[in-house]
Write a protein that holds these residues in place. Sequence first.
Motif, PDB file in Angstrom:
ATOM      1  N   CYS A 107      44.002  41.259  38.858  1.00  0.00           N
ATOM      2  CA  CYS A 107      44.504  39.906  37.912  1.00  0.00           C
ATOM      3  C   CYS A 107      44.596  38.612  38.533  1.00  0.00           C
ATOM      4  CB  CYS A 107      46.358  40.590  38.026  1.00  0.00           C
ATOM      5  SG  CYS A 107      46.048  42.143  36.956  1.00  0.00           S
ATOM      6  N   ASN A 108      44.976  38.766  39.784  1.00  0.00           N
ATOM      7  CA  ASN A 108      44.931  37.130  40.580  1.00  0.00           C
ATOM      8  C   ASN A 108      43.257  36.469  40.503  1.00  0.00           C
ATOM      9  OD1 ASN A 108      47.474  37.227  41.684  1.00  0.00           O
ATOM     10  ND2 ASN A 108      46.277  38.463  43.281  1.00  0.00           N
ATOM     11  N   GLN A 109      42.218  37.698  40.477  1.00  0.00           N
ATOM     12  CA  GLN A 109      41.002  36.877  40.374  1.00  0.00           C
ATOM     13  C   GLN A 109      41.030  36.464  38.879  1.00  0.00           C
ATOM     14  OE1 GLN A 109      37.699  39.399  40.496  1.00  0.00           O
ATOM     15  NE2 GLN A 109      36.617  37.977  40.355  1.00  0.00           N
ATOM     16  N   HIS A 110      41.417  36.613  37.535  1.00  0.00           N
ATOM     17  CA  HIS A 110      41.117  36.677  36.566  1.00  0.00           C
ATOM     18  C   HIS A 110      42.237  35.641  36.143  1.00  0.00           C
ATOM     19  CE1 HIS A 110      37.129  37.702  36.465  1.00  0.00           C
ATOM     20  NE2 HIS A 110      37.382  38.627  36.590  1.00  0.00           N
ATOM     21  N   SER A 111      43.230  35.737  36.528  1.00  0.00           N
ATOM     22  CA  SER A 111      44.428  35.057  36.381  1.00  0.00           C
ATOM     23  C   SER A 111      45.254  35.386  35.007  1.00  0.00           C
ATOM     24  CB  SER A 111      43.998  33.455  36.274  1.00  0.00           C
ATOM     25  OG  SER A 111      44.267  32.396  36.935  1.00  0.00           O
TER      26      SER A 111
END
Length: 382
Positions: free
Chosen positions: A216-220
């Motif tokens: 989730c963080n990596q791909h916003s």
Amino acid sequence: MSPKSVKIIDQFDKSHRFLHISDPHVSRQWVGTQKSGYAKELELLDRFVSVANILAPDFVIVTGDLIHDYTRLDADELGWGGNVLRNKEDSPTVEEKYRNYYEGAAGFRGIQGIEAPVFSTTGNHDFYGVAANDHKGKVSQWNAICGKRVHGFSYAGTRVLIVDDYLGDPVIDIPDHAPLSGLQGKVLTDFIKQEGPGHLRILAQHRPDRIDTAFCNQHSIGLLLNGHNHRPFQEYIANTPTLSMRPGSISRSGSISEWEEVLGFFRIVDVNGACFTASDALRFCADPTVPAEEMVLNLTLDFDKLNDGSNDSNKARIVNNFPVDLPKCKVRFVMQKGVYRVSSGHIEQVIETERSTIIDVRVDVYSKSTQEVEISALRGQR
């Protein structure tokens, strides 16, 4: 995906709407005989279809448990007891179960009755007659009947990532640690690379407590849709932050004793570029425990005259009992051939057939209100 996932449109609108439902559990409870009965859940699902078609979303997402891995015959009034079937030799077969979900049965519509593309994820109950630890058997069954388990699709600047967090191999497909570090994470990452990041990225999966926050963080990821737990809920997770939410159960039988907390719910999500707003969980009817023919819907559409091409004027009436405003509700008029004007809303498209003129009108309906749309032929234009 549904057959209506293929549409011809002029252009994508950065401002669009979708509905989120979950856990229909179609075929958990069976009405009638094994061979000629139908899934009781369709009695609710069919009535939701009527509401969804007035809302006329751009697409619908169902986050798992489309069917049920057992079928209960002769259940009691609460949806329990009776005789439980689990073997693939038993009727209803897995094909019958999914046919009920997609096509409906006994005069009740399935999910394909919604006049919009519908995209469904896997859930922990989405198999039948296969051992729970037979991951190859489960995914083969899904692939043969439902198509892809893991994929992405785009609508304007929105990227939707469909996840299988239950059926696949838990070692390399969905690892216990960082579930999207396995094969399906690669598929979804490649999709984003190919399509581009867009404006809003949505992740749809079944389970709410097995979230890959690193992905989730990596791909916003801006929005994560889930189900599994049948009570509506939402929270922010990860560092993006990501709004994680579930709508409750749309039609699952066996929830009669707790229906006020879990049953008949859906959400509306409006997207505008990178921004979105999500409604609270809305119940599509006043009481989902009453017989289908007695169910009172919270959004209805009626016509003064027959809407069958026999008239050159008519009046449509939309009654909205929801506590939210509903923009762009859809009315389809089927009229005598001619040229028409409407009293409110705007004409979205006109379709000419050999015998009729079909006019699609979009109209805003305020919370707890009634909106009427009159249509009449222009003189000398017929």
